[in-house]
Design a protein around this motif. Sequence first.
Motif, PDB file in Angstrom:
ATOM      1  N   GLU A 166       0.822  -1.215   0.000  1.00  0.00           N
ATOM      2  CA  GLU A 166       0.000   0.000   0.000  1.00  0.00           C
ATOM      3  C   GLU A 166       0.858   1.268   0.000  1.00  0.00           C
ATOM      4  O   GLU A 166       0.334   2.363  -0.218  1.00  0.00           O
ATOM      5  N   ILE A 167       2.153   1.121   0.277  1.00  0.00           N
ATOM      6  CA  ILE A 167       3.063   2.259   0.331  1.00  0.00           C
ATOM      7  C   ILE A 167       3.947   2.236  -0.911  1.00  0.00           C
ATOM      8  O   ILE A 167       4.544   1.204  -1.238  1.00  0.00           O
ATOM      9  N   HIS A 168       4.046   3.384  -1.569  1.00  0.00           N
ATOM     10  CA  HIS A 168       4.797   3.483  -2.815  1.00  0.00           C
ATOM     11  C   HIS A 168       5.790   4.639  -2.737  1.00  0.00           C
ATOM     12  O   HIS A 168       5.452   5.705  -2.218  1.00  0.00           O
TER      13      HIS A 168
ATOM     14  N   LYS B 135      -2.595   2.064  -5.665  1.00  0.00           N
ATOM     15  CA  LYS B 135      -1.665   2.118  -6.781  1.00  0.00           C
ATOM     16  C   LYS B 135      -0.643   3.234  -6.567  1.00  0.00           C
ATOM     17  O   LYS B 135      -0.901   4.175  -5.821  1.00  0.00           O
ATOM     18  N   PRO B 136       0.505   3.149  -7.244  1.00  0.00           N
ATOM     19  CA  PRO B 136       1.466   4.251  -7.175  1.00  0.00           C
ATOM     20  C   PRO B 136       0.846   5.547  -7.682  1.00  0.00           C
ATOM     21  O   PRO B 136       0.006   5.540  -8.588  1.00  0.00           O
ATOM     22  N   ALA B 137       1.265   6.649  -7.092  1.00  0.00           N
ATOM     23  CA  ALA B 137       0.737   7.955  -7.473  1.00  0.00           C
ATOM     24  C   ALA B 137       1.497   8.496  -8.684  1.00  0.00           C
ATOM     25  O   ALA B 137       2.615   8.070  -8.971  1.00  0.00           O
ATOM     26  N   PRO B 138       0.912   9.457  -9.408  1.00  0.00           N
ATOM     27  CA  PRO B 138       1.646  10.089 -10.508  1.00  0.00           C
ATOM     28  C   PRO B 138       2.833  10.888  -9.977  1.00  0.00           C
ATOM     29  O   PRO B 138       2.902  11.214  -8.795  1.00  0.00           O
ATOM     30  N   ARG B 139       3.760  11.197 -10.854  1.00  0.00           N
ATOM     31  CA  ARG B 139       4.947  11.962 -10.468  1.00  0.00           C
ATOM     32  C   ARG B 139       4.565  13.373 -10.018  1.00  0.00           C
ATOM     33  O   ARG B 139       3.622  13.968 -10.526  1.00  0.00           O
ATOM     34  N   LEU B 140       5.306  13.899  -9.074  1.00  0.00           N
ATOM     35  CA  LEU B 140       5.254  15.300  -8.632  1.00  0.00           C
ATOM     36  C   LEU B 140       3.941  15.702  -7.949  1.00  0.00           C
ATOM     37  O   LEU B 140       3.959  16.373  -6.916  1.00  0.00           O
ATOM     38  N   LEU B 141       2.792  15.318  -8.489  1.00  0.00           N
ATOM     39  CA  LEU B 141       1.501  15.784  -7.994  1.00  0.00           C
ATOM     40  C   LEU B 141       1.284  15.535  -6.499  1.00  0.00           C
ATOM     41  O   LEU B 141       0.717  16.392  -5.808  1.00  0.00           O
ATOM     42  N   PRO B 142       1.726  14.395  -5.942  1.00  0.00           N
ATOM     43  CA  PRO B 142       1.532  14.181  -4.499  1.00  0.00           C
ATOM     44  C   PRO B 142       2.233  15.212  -3.620  1.00  0.00           C
ATOM     45  O   PRO B 142       1.891  15.361  -2.451  1.00  0.00           O
ATOM     46  N   GLY B 143       3.226  15.927  -4.165  1.00  0.00           N
ATOM     47  CA  GLY B 143       3.860  16.995  -3.401  1.00  0.00           C
ATOM     48  C   GLY B 143       2.944  18.171  -3.194  1.00  0.00           C
ATOM     49  O   GLY B 143       3.112  18.939  -2.229  1.00  0.00           O
ATOM     50  N   LEU B 144       1.943  18.344  -4.076  1.00  0.00           N
ATOM     51  CA  LEU B 144       0.981  19.439  -3.964  1.00  0.00           C
ATOM     52  C   LEU B 144      -0.313  18.992  -3.285  1.00  0.00           C
ATOM     53  O   LEU B 144      -0.899  19.748  -2.511  1.00  0.00           O
ATOM     54  N   LEU B 145      -0.751  17.776  -3.579  1.00  0.00           N
ATOM     55  CA  LEU B 145      -1.999  17.240  -3.027  1.00  0.00           C
ATOM     56  C   LEU B 145      -1.668  16.151  -2.008  1.00  0.00           C
ATOM     57  O   LEU B 145      -1.957  14.967  -2.213  1.00  0.00           O
ATOM     58  N   MET B 146      -1.055  16.555  -0.915  1.00  0.00           N
ATOM     59  CA  MET B 146      -0.510  15.587   0.032  1.00  0.00           C
ATOM     60  C   MET B 146      -1.597  14.758   0.704  1.00  0.00           C
ATOM     61  O   MET B 146      -1.460  13.548   0.873  1.00  0.00           O
ATOM     62  N   LYS B 147      -2.684  15.384   1.106  1.00  0.00           N
ATOM     63  CA  LYS B 147      -3.742  14.641   1.793  1.00  0.00           C
ATOM     64  C   LYS B 147      -4.415  13.661   0.848  1.00  0.00           C
ATOM     65  O   LYS B 147      -4.746  12.528   1.230  1.00  0.00           O
ATOM     66  N   CYS B 148      -4.609  14.063  -0.387  1.00  0.00           N
ATOM     67  CA  CYS B 148      -5.274  13.213  -1.381  1.00  0.00           C
ATOM     68  C   CYS B 148      -4.490  11.930  -1.629  1.00  0.00           C
ATOM     69  O   CYS B 148      -5.075  10.848  -1.766  1.00  0.00           O
ATOM     70  N   PHE B 149      -3.159  12.030  -1.679  1.00  0.00           N
ATOM     71  CA  PHE B 149      -2.321  10.875  -1.996  1.00  0.00           C
ATOM     72  C   PHE B 149      -1.668  10.255  -0.760  1.00  0.00           C
ATOM     73  O   PHE B 149      -0.858   9.340  -0.888  1.00  0.00           O
ATOM     74  N   GLY B 150      -2.014  10.740   0.416  1.00  0.00           N
ATOM     75  CA  GLY B 150      -1.398  10.206   1.630  1.00  0.00           C
ATOM     76  C   GLY B 150       0.106  10.400   1.648  1.00  0.00           C
ATOM     77  O   GLY B 150       0.848   9.542   2.136  1.00  0.00           O
ATOM     78  N   THR B 151       0.559  11.519   1.124  1.00  0.00           N
ATOM     79  CA  THR B 151       1.999  11.761   1.000  1.00  0.00           C
ATOM     80  C   THR B 151       2.657  11.857   2.367  1.00  0.00           C
ATOM     81  O   THR B 151       2.137  12.503   3.278  1.00  0.00           O
ATOM     82  N   GLY B 152       3.790  11.225   2.509  1.00  0.00           N
ATOM     83  CA  GLY B 152       4.538  11.276   3.766  1.00  0.00           C
ATOM     84  C   GLY B 152       5.893  10.635   3.570  1.00  0.00           C
ATOM     85  O   GLY B 152       6.492  10.727   2.495  1.00  0.00           O
ATOM     86  N   GLN B 153       6.376   9.968   4.603  1.00  0.00           N
ATOM     87  CA  GLN B 153       7.642   9.259   4.493  1.00  0.00           C
ATOM     88  C   GLN B 153       7.539   7.916   5.206  1.00  0.00           C
ATOM     89  O   GLN B 153       6.915   7.816   6.270  1.00  0.00           O
ATOM     90  N   TYR B 154       8.133   6.897   4.591  1.00  0.00           N
ATOM     91  CA  TYR B 154       8.223   5.587   5.228  1.00  0.00           C
ATOM     92  C   TYR B 154       9.556   5.530   5.962  1.00  0.00           C
ATOM     93  O   TYR B 154      10.623   5.651   5.339  1.00  0.00           O
ATOM     94  N   VAL B 155       9.512   5.358   7.277  1.00  0.00           N
ATOM     95  CA  VAL B 155      10.717   5.405   8.103  1.00  0.00           C
ATOM     96  C   VAL B 155      11.386   4.033   8.103  1.00  0.00           C
ATOM     97  O   VAL B 155      10.835   3.050   8.611  1.00  0.00           O
ATOM     98  N   VAL B 156      12.588   3.983   7.545  1.00  0.00           N
ATOM     99  CA  VAL B 156      13.344   2.746   7.434  1.00  0.00           C
ATOM    100  C   VAL B 156      14.099   2.443   8.724  1.00  0.00           C
ATOM    101  O   VAL B 156      14.155   1.302   9.188  1.00  0.00           O
ATOM    102  N   ASP B 157      14.685   3.471   9.332  1.00  0.00           N
ATOM    103  CA  ASP B 157      15.483   3.299  10.548  1.00  0.00           C
ATOM    104  C   ASP B 157      15.355   4.573  11.374  1.00  0.00           C
ATOM    105  O   ASP B 157      15.286   5.680  10.815  1.00  0.00           O
ATOM    106  N   LEU B 158      15.324   4.417  12.716  1.00  0.00           N
ATOM    107  CA  LEU B 158      15.093   5.577  13.570  1.00  0.00           C
ATOM    108  C   LEU B 158      15.839   5.436  14.906  1.00  0.00           C
ATOM    109  O   LEU B 158      15.233   5.231  15.951  1.00  0.00           O
ATOM    110  N   PRO B 159      17.167   5.520  14.880  1.00  0.00           N
ATOM    111  CA  PRO B 159      17.915   5.469  16.138  1.00  0.00           C
ATOM    112  C   PRO B 159      17.676   6.713  16.980  1.00  0.00           C
ATOM    113  O   PRO B 159      17.509   7.815  16.449  1.00  0.00           O
ATOM    114  N   VAL B 160      17.670   6.518  18.301  1.00  0.00           N
ATOM    115  CA  VAL B 160      17.500   7.616  19.258  1.00  0.00           C
ATOM    116  C   VAL B 160      18.495   7.431  20.403  1.00  0.00           C
ATOM    117  O   VAL B 160      19.120   6.385  20.551  1.00  0.00           O
ATOM    118  N   SER B 161      18.595   8.471  21.223  1.00  0.00           N
ATOM    119  CA  SER B 161      19.603   8.468  22.288  1.00  0.00           C
ATOM    120  C   SER B 161      19.195   7.696  23.535  1.00  0.00           C
ATOM    121  O   SER B 161      20.051   7.165  24.240  1.00  0.00           O
TER     122      SER B 161
END
Length: 296
Positions: free
Chosen positions: A53-55, A94-120
């Motif tokens: 579900e994440i692209h 499905k994968p989103a079209p190029r560039l457009l998710p940067g403008l319509l973030m809520k529509c495409f669920g734009t964000g970041q998938y966190v691969v690694d997150l070390p903390v102190s």
Amino acid sequence: MAVPDRQERLAGRHALVDTIPFTMPVSSKRSPALMAAFSIDADKARALIPCDEIHPFKLWNRGLLVITVIDYRETCIGKYIEFSIAIACTHGEKPAPRLLPGLLMKCFGTGQYVVDLPVSTEVSVKGGKGIWGMPKHQANLDFIIGNEWISSQYDLDGQMCMRIDIKKPKCTWLPLDMGAANYCSFRGMLMKSYIYFKSKAGLSLFKPGSARLTLGDHPRMAGLKTLDIDPTPVFTGFFPEIHGVLDDHFECWFITQQNAITASVEGLESTFPLGQSQEWLAPPQPYTRKSLRHLP
């Protein structure tokens, strides 16, 4: 993007979750941060995301690796550094079209998938992973603001994992008031959390030499080394003081596959034994910094 009204209504109220006391909202103050994004092979990045579900978000034909390091100086669980390694992404069938998710973030669920997150600190692992499903673990971290560079290094098990250096901007004048969505996988589920922050920033775009990203030989970096990371950053940013709110509302879905899943995944057994220590591990070893003198 304004902080949700619910967080304003909860201000000053108290919560106790997994034995961790919180005073609402879950916030941070006066915390410097750096950010850098690098172009990567989007198809290879897809292999690092265990959920169809994440692209990977595509900037033209390439994806984005996003490195964000925050030196949290005032929070309800004490001081700690957080070193986020993530892939810019969208959420949907499905994968989103190029560039457009940067403008319509809520529509495409734009964000970041966190691969690694070390903390102190241990308490940050207990809360961040146990409650919000973030892939936190304790590591050797630093955050150094120099005259010309802002730097952070991530060591684990006596080895360097990653180091990021960005050129210190001449001024930080641009006001930002925005929100972001973080996607993580934990307990066999896709977890989505939300953060809102205000700050002033100094930014650079597509500027050669404005950042240096170095991957070490630790096994955790093996997947990242397949991504064909472009050394010239798409952007860099320095934020002298972030004021942020982590929403206590989050969402989660089962991660499903076409065939039966037989491999075990990390679960709550990795968090319930943890305590609430605010002690840091030792900073990264100086020898790793000396070994990077060959960098341009």
